[in-house]
Write a protein that holds these residues in place. Structure first.
Motif, short mmCIF file in Angstrom:
data_model
loop_
_atom_site.label_atom_id
_atom_site.label_comp_id
_atom_site.label_asym_id
_atom_site.label_seq_id
_atom_site.Cartn_x
_atom_site.Cartn_y
_atom_site.Cartn_z
N ARG A 75 0.88 -1.07 0.05
CA ARG A 75 -0.02 0.03 -0.02
C ARG A 75 0.95 1.27 0.03
N ASP A 76 1.87 1.20 0.85
CA ASP A 76 2.92 2.34 0.83
C ASP A 76 3.47 2.52 -0.53
N LEU A 77 3.88 1.64 -1.30
CA LEU A 77 4.30 1.44 -2.97
C LEU A 77 3.26 2.03 -3.63
N ASP A 99 9.61 0.47 -10.39
CA ASP A 99 9.80 1.96 -9.98
C ASP A 99 10.45 1.63 -8.47
N ALA A 100 9.77 0.72 -7.77
CA ALA A 100 10.35 0.61 -6.26
C ALA A 100 11.95 -0.25 -6.49
N LEU A 101 12.25 -0.78 -7.58
CA LEU A 101 13.41 -1.40 -7.53
C LEU A 101 14.32 -0.17 -8.00
N GLU A 102 14.21 0.71 -8.93
CA GLU A 102 14.90 1.70 -9.39
C GLU A 102 15.11 2.79 -8.19
N SER A 103 14.09 3.20 -7.54
CA SER A 103 14.36 4.15 -6.23
C SER A 103 15.16 3.48 -5.32
N GLY A 104 15.21 2.27 -5.20
CA GLY A 104 15.70 1.77 -3.78
C GLY A 104 14.63 1.32 -2.86
N GLU A 105 13.77 1.55 -2.83
CA GLU A 105 12.85 1.30 -2.09
C GLU A 105 12.46 -0.26 -1.94
N ALA A 106 12.76 -0.96 -2.93
CA ALA A 106 12.69 -2.55 -2.77
C ALA A 106 13.93 -3.07 -1.86
N ARG A 134 15.38 -1.46 0.59
CA ARG A 134 15.06 -0.87 1.79
C ARG A 134 14.16 -1.91 2.43
N ILE A 135 13.25 -2.34 2.00
CA ILE A 135 11.92 -3.34 2.52
C ILE A 135 12.38 -4.66 2.36
N GLY A 136 13.27 -4.97 1.67
CA GLY A 136 13.74 -6.52 1.76
C GLY A 136 13.11 -7.34 0.58
N LEU A 137 12.58 -6.52 -0.63
CA LEU A 137 11.86 -7.35 -1.71
C LEU A 137 12.78 -7.74 -2.62
N ASP A 138 12.75 -9.29 -2.85
CA ASP A 138 13.80 -10.09 -3.68
C ASP A 138 13.60 -9.23 -5.07
N ARG A 139 14.80 -9.22 -5.72
CA ARG A 139 14.76 -8.93 -7.21
C ARG A 139 14.14 -9.74 -8.07
N SER A 140 14.26 -10.93 -7.85
CA SER A 140 13.57 -12.35 -8.36
C SER A 140 12.22 -12.13 -8.70
N PHE A 141 11.79 -11.53 -7.46
CA PHE A 141 10.14 -11.35 -7.41
C PHE A 141 9.64 -10.29 -8.28
N ILE A 142 10.31 -9.42 -8.50
CA ILE A 142 10.03 -8.25 -9.01
C ILE A 142 10.29 -8.65 -10.83
N THR A 143 11.24 -9.18 -11.28
CA THR A 143 11.70 -9.18 -12.50
C THR A 143 10.82 -10.77 -13.40
N ALA A 144 10.05 -11.18 -12.27
CA ALA A 144 9.31 -12.44 -12.65
C ALA A 144 7.80 -12.02 -13.47
N PHE A 145 7.62 -10.73 -13.41
CA PHE A 145 6.55 -10.19 -14.00
C PHE A 145 6.53 -10.02 -15.07
N PRO A 146 5.70 -10.31 -16.20
CA PRO A 146 5.88 -10.29 -17.51
C PRO A 146 5.16 -8.97 -17.94
#
Length: 637
Positions: free
Chosen positions: A126-128, A231-238, A240-252
């Motif tokens: 929700r914050d993102l 956008d969260a990955l580029e801003s560094g927010e991902a 900061r909250i510990g969100l795995d990069r592989s989770f983000i890149t798996a979205f087509p």
């Protein structure tokens, strides 16, 4: 007793709590500052004050008026929305789970300023979402409508509902999410799309049924989910909250939106939608408050305008010029054309003029006076009856579309939309001899390619259009000059060029001959030297022929024994090259270059399909000549 000696009687408003009284006063002041405020009766305001006094409310923010009169609820809701901007900071709205667009100076048309985000249950997601929407509204490229914001919100709602079921700790810990969770979410959305299943977040449609996962919904969910996470990955927010990069890149990516190409109305549907009895039914049963739905539909049919262009017509949009010509002035904001004028039939002018008088009568009935000259400039021709005291706001596209759909359903005509009237008019114009350039100019299109999309051009019609694009030939004073195809010729140009597409030209090798003795059947005095004749013109259908000629000359020049010979060959072919360049520029400007390159009319095979596609072996023909049963068609009986 003198008036000054009478004891003061406390008024009803003085018995209100001080904060409530101040809030009502401020809300009334803010309401009066709006450009076109809705009508609030003094009795409804008094009822609201009485409810707040009787229930002992300390603030309107805590007032519960659900059980009161509907006018009281409407005013209280509006006052709370106005005060919310003052009472809560942007950071506090983020914590509370909503975003206030007016904190960023934005108010989208026909939309509330508050966007609820509580349906996204995971705080980190929700914050993102809040940060993404805030960045979007701070940007100078903020969208003009809420559609991108609602699309992002919907994507996060779908992802949140899936994580609440499938992820550890109902998705509240972003560090526990992996690529496997994203892949399962993608697979689930595709399966729901394939089977037509309801969405996970279960937002309901206007008819009360759950929303289904369609290809468009799946595309929106994939695209906006991917965008907000990247956008969260580029801003560094991902990180900061510990969100795995592989989770983000798996979205087509969800892909581009597929444009639905509307067909023109069939003759049966067109007759039904123009039938006087059916039109009277449309006005009687589906326009109870007489907002001009029939006039809107007839304007769409007779002018081919976009639906929004007709709905947003101003009061003084028609007029007569030169004593007799009726004109319609409208804005083509989609393509950046403002205050464009077109001629309209007398029938349409009469109906619009009658609608203008109806709108003026309504303004006088509501306001007790005639509008001023300045107010007339901003008045809508088809005003809505909702919060529109000055008659400035037009009826919405949604309202017109729903009423039109109900009317079409009652006629049992299948799936028809108002925009098909535009396609129908474009196709009719083309079949009656209008070029794509003229259709584009009349309909307000950006290019002839878009006009072709609306006009449904067939191959035979493309051939006709290409043959109508003429440029001067190599022997002219200015080779490659556009002669026809975009603007009508003046009387002087027509006299000088002696051009007439239907009667005063004859086909020649690589173009058309406009020399009248030859057109009338006489022999050519220049022994068919078309390339050196100023009466010879090139058409769009001849481009491929001249392209081959150009390649042939270039090949000869490349094999020349010396540079002087090559320069001489280039110099000889230079007028022809200029004519070819002019023809290509003309076709490219009209959006027909690709069609011209795909249409090769100078090949015999294109003219004699069956003759040139029928082949025989030589031995078979020889045997046939000695066959005693064969009789020549030229043999005497």
């Amino acid at each position: 007793m003198a008036c000054e000696d009478r004891p003061a009687v406390p008024s009803r408003s003085d018995q209100l709590r001080p904060l409530v009284r101040a809030e009502i006063q401020w809300g009334l002041f803010a309401h009066a500052q709006e450009a076109d405020p809705g009508y609030w009766a003094i009795t409804s305001i008094q009822r609201l004050a009485a409810v707040c006094r009787e229930r002992g409310f300390d603030s309107l923010a805590d007032a519960d008026t659900d059980g009161g009169h509907h006018k009281v609820r409407t005013i209280a809701r509006s006052l709370r929305d106005t005060l919310q901007v003052l009472y809560a900071t942007p950071e506090e709205t983020k914590e509370a789970g909503y975003i206030e667009t007016e904190h960023f100076g934005r108010r989208f048309p026909r939309s509330a300023s508050r966007i609820d985000l509580t349906a996204v249950s995971q705080p980190w997601l929700r914050d993102l979402l809040w940060d993404h929407l805030a960045t979007l509204m701070r940007s100078h490229k903020c969208p003009r409508s809420r559609h991108p914001l609602d699309g992002t919100r919907r994507a996060c709602m779908e992802l949140s509902a899936f994580l609440a079921v499938e992820a550890p700790d109902v998705g509240h810990d972003p560090r526990a999410l992996t690529a496997r969770h994203a892949e399962r979410f993608v697979a689930d959305q595709r399966q729901r799309e394939r089977k037509g299943m309801p969405t996970l977040a279960r937002p309901f449609r206007d008819d009360g049924n759950p929303s289904l996962v369609t290809p468009n919904i799946r595309r929106i969910v994939f695209n906006y989910s991917r965008k907000i996470l990247y956008d969260a990955l580029e801003s560094g927010e991902a990180d900061r909250i510990g969100l795995d990069r592989s989770f983000i890149t798996a979205f087509p990516p969800g892909g581009e939106a597929q444009r639905v190409s509307r067909n023109p109305f069939t003759d049966q549907v067109a007759r039904a939608l123009a039938d006087e009895t059916n039109l009277q039914q449309f006005a009687r049963d589906y326009d109870v408050n007489d907002r001009g739905l029939r006039d809107i539909w007839e304007a769409l049919v007779l002018t081919g305008r976009r639906c929004s262009e007709v709905l947003k017509l101003r009061l003084d949009c028609v007029g007569r010029y030169h004593g007799r010509l009726p004109m319609l002035w409208h804005g083509q904001t989609k393509v950046g054309n403002y205050n464009e004028g077109i001629r309209i039939p007398e029938r349409l002018y009469t109906s619009i003029d009658k609608r203008r008088r109806t709108t003026l009568e309504r303004f006088e009935l509501r306001n007790g006076r005639q509008p001023t000259a300045e107010e007339r400039t901003g008045m809508a021709l088809f005003p809505t009856e909702v919060r529109n005291r000055g008659e400035r706001r037009s009826i919405s596209h949604t309202f017109f579309h729903l009423q039109f759909k109900s009317w079409v359903d009652s006629l049992d005509l299948g799936n028809c939309v108002p925009h098909q009237a535009r396609h129908t008019l474009a196709t009719k114009l083309l079949s009656n001899g209008a070029s794509l350039a003229h259709i584009r100019r009349y309909l307000g299109q950006v290019s002839d390619r878009m006009a072709e999309h609306y006009a449904k051009v067939a191959d035979s019609e493309i051939e006709t259009v290409l043959q109508a694009v003429w440029v001067s030939g190599p022997g002219a004073a200015r080779p490659g000059e556009l002669l026809t195809g975009t603007e009508p010729l003046s009387r002087e140009q027509a006299t000088a060029l002696a051009l007439d597409l239907s009667r005063r030209s004859t086909p020649a090798e690589g173009g058309f001959c406009t020399f009248q003795p030859v057109v009338n059947g006489d022999a050519c005095p220049w022994k068919l030297n078309c390339e050196g004749c100023d009466k010879f013109v090139l058409s769009g259908a001849d481009l491929l022929y001249w392209r081959r000629k150009q390649e042939q000359w270039r090949s000869i020049a490349e094999r020349a024994p010396d540079d002087a010979t090559a320069d001489y060959l280039h110099q000889v072919f230079e007028p022809t090259a200029r004519a070819i360049d002019g023809l290509e520029r003309a076709l490219a400007g009209l959006g027909l270059l690709e069609d011209a390159l795909a249409l090769d009319l100078r090949r015999p095979q294109d003219s004699y399909h069956r003759l040139w596609n029928t082949a025989f072996q030589t031995s078979d023909l020889a045997d046939l000549a000695h066959d005693s049963t064969y009789t020549s068609t030229t043999e005497e009986p």
